[in-house]
Design an enzyme around this catalytic site. Structure first.
Site, PDB file in Angstrom:
ATOM      1  N   GLU A 199      27.742  65.042  87.465  1.00 30.84           N
ATOM      2  CA  GLU A 199      27.006  64.191  88.393  1.00 30.84           C
ATOM      3  C   GLU A 199      25.497  64.427  88.338  1.00 30.84           C
ATOM      4  OE1 GLU A 199      29.293  65.675  91.492  1.00 30.84           O
ATOM      5  OE2 GLU A 199      30.935  64.251  91.213  1.00 30.84           O
ATOM      6  N   HIS A 212      32.364  72.430  90.343  1.00 29.94           N
ATOM      7  CA  HIS A 212      33.371  71.424  90.037  1.00 29.94           C
ATOM      8  C   HIS A 212      34.739  71.970  90.417  1.00 29.94           C
ATOM      9  CE1 HIS A 212      35.888  68.597  87.729  1.00 29.94           C
ATOM     10  NE2 HIS A 212      34.842  67.794  87.755  1.00 29.94           N
TER      11      HIS A 212
END
Length: 367
Positions: free
Chosen positions: A312, A257
């Site tokens: 995700e 991330h």
């Protein structure tokens, strides 16, 4: 004539994408990348998602701007869904070449803003209607009118064609919507604040935010997570498949991330929501085995980088488990994030400040 800024006063690296530059003071959300925490108006995301309904989380975020209690907001959101259905014929009449996301934008562009209802309520209530209608139109089916007496999550599943949504599916979708409600000054949220700072109406700000979200560097990863899971196919294939992918220098979808230097807290919130969905769903247990194999391989292959599970990965698994097609993931993300965009517009407009950063000219000099 405005005097050009002194280059010595410009501290932002133009190649950085403004990373690390403070562009707003906000009381809405705090993304603590070092410690892996997401806080919404003083509450950790773990204390909201799965603990309160989406409408309650919205009310918590809108606390300083929309003055009502939870029951009043639920009624107002239901009424807004019902009113938004009058714009659905424009979605039905739109070109068959448009994507579901583009059809949602058509509906929003045509949405009347009721002067007797806060714009944030009108818009946040409308997006689930436009998503469900666009999905059904794309499948050659007639749109289903909203039921204003239901929660957003339950009504969205019902409008998408599930006549009696399973309670576990409703809870899982609601958990997801809360989890993605707000997340700092990301690209789409910053876009909304810039547009809102001009005193444009909130509809224009949300349309701009949707445009930013449509870019693959911002809102496009959950679908490919399922592609990866499908390609691996079985737990015993995970280690070899991942090793080969890393040898080819491919990115593992759902890991790493831009902000978090540790595990994305939203990943655990969504993973917890899978507990009631796991029975009879082999993809859920497969995903857990793939996560274990991926984290082991990443720590071995890239020990100097903080690459952990992000939101995700379990977004894809959870939404697939409740029957949401992967092509709907980005449009659904827009539904959950819209109240957050609206909150940022309201916060920005209370400052009365136009967002107008400086730029440093590096082009050719005049002859």
């Amino acid at each position: 004539m405005t005097k050009a800024p002194d280059p010595g006063t410009l501290t932002a690296d133009p190649a950085s994408g403004l990373e690390g530059v403070v562009a707003a003071h906000t009381g809405l959300s705090d993304v603590d990348g070092q410690n892996g925490q997401l806080v919404l108006r003083g509450k950790r995301i773990e204390d909201l998602a799965g603990k309160v309904w989406f409408e309650d989380a919205i009310l918590h975020l809108w606390h300083s701007y929309i003055f009502c209690d939870a029951d009043e907001l639920r009624k107002a959101m239901g009424d807004a869904r019902q009113a938004a259905f009058s714009s659905v014929p424009l979605i039905e009449a739109s070109s068959g070449k448009l994507s579901i996301y583009e059809r949602m934008q058509v509906g929003l562009a045509a949405l009347p803003l009721d002067p007797d209802r806060p714009q944030a309520v009108t818009i946040s209530g409308a997006l689930p209607v436009f998503l469900a209608a666009a999905c059904r139109v794309s499948e050659g089916e007639n749109p289903i009118a909203p039921d204003p007496n239901l929660t957003t999550a339950e009504d969205l599943l019902r409008m998408m064609g599930d006549e009696e949504p399973d309670a576990e599916h409703i809870a899982a979708l609601d958990r997801y919507l809360v989890t993605i409600l707000d997340h700092g000054l990301n690209a789409s949220t910053f876009t909304a604040r810039v547009i809102g700072s001009t005193e444009a109406d909130m509809k224009q700000a949300v349309l701009g935010a949707m445009g930013a979200l449509s870019g693959p560097l911002h809102g496009g990863a959950p679908g490919p997570v399922l592609d990866m899971i499908d390609a691996i196919g079985a737990p015993e294939n995970a280690a070899d498949w991942i090793s080969e992918a890393l040898n080819r220098k491919e990115r593992l979808m759902g890991f790493g991330h831009r902000i978090y230097r540790t595990r994305d807290p939203r990943a655990d919130v969504l993973k917890a929501g899978l507990k009631t969905l796991q029975a009879g769903n082999p993809k859920v247990s497969l995903a857990e085995k793939i996560e274990e194999a991926a984290l082991t391989a990443l720590r071995k292959a890239k020990p100097d980088r903080a690459l952990d599970t992000n939101v995700e990965f379990y977004t894809a698994v959870l939404l697939d488990a409740i029957g949401i097609d992967r092509t709907f993931f980005t449009p659904l993300f827009a539904v959950g994030r819209t109240p957050g965009w609206c909150a940022h517009v309201m916060e920005q407009q209370t400052t009365g400040k136009l967002i107008r950063p400086a730029s440093l000219y590096v082009g050719p000099k005049p002859a």
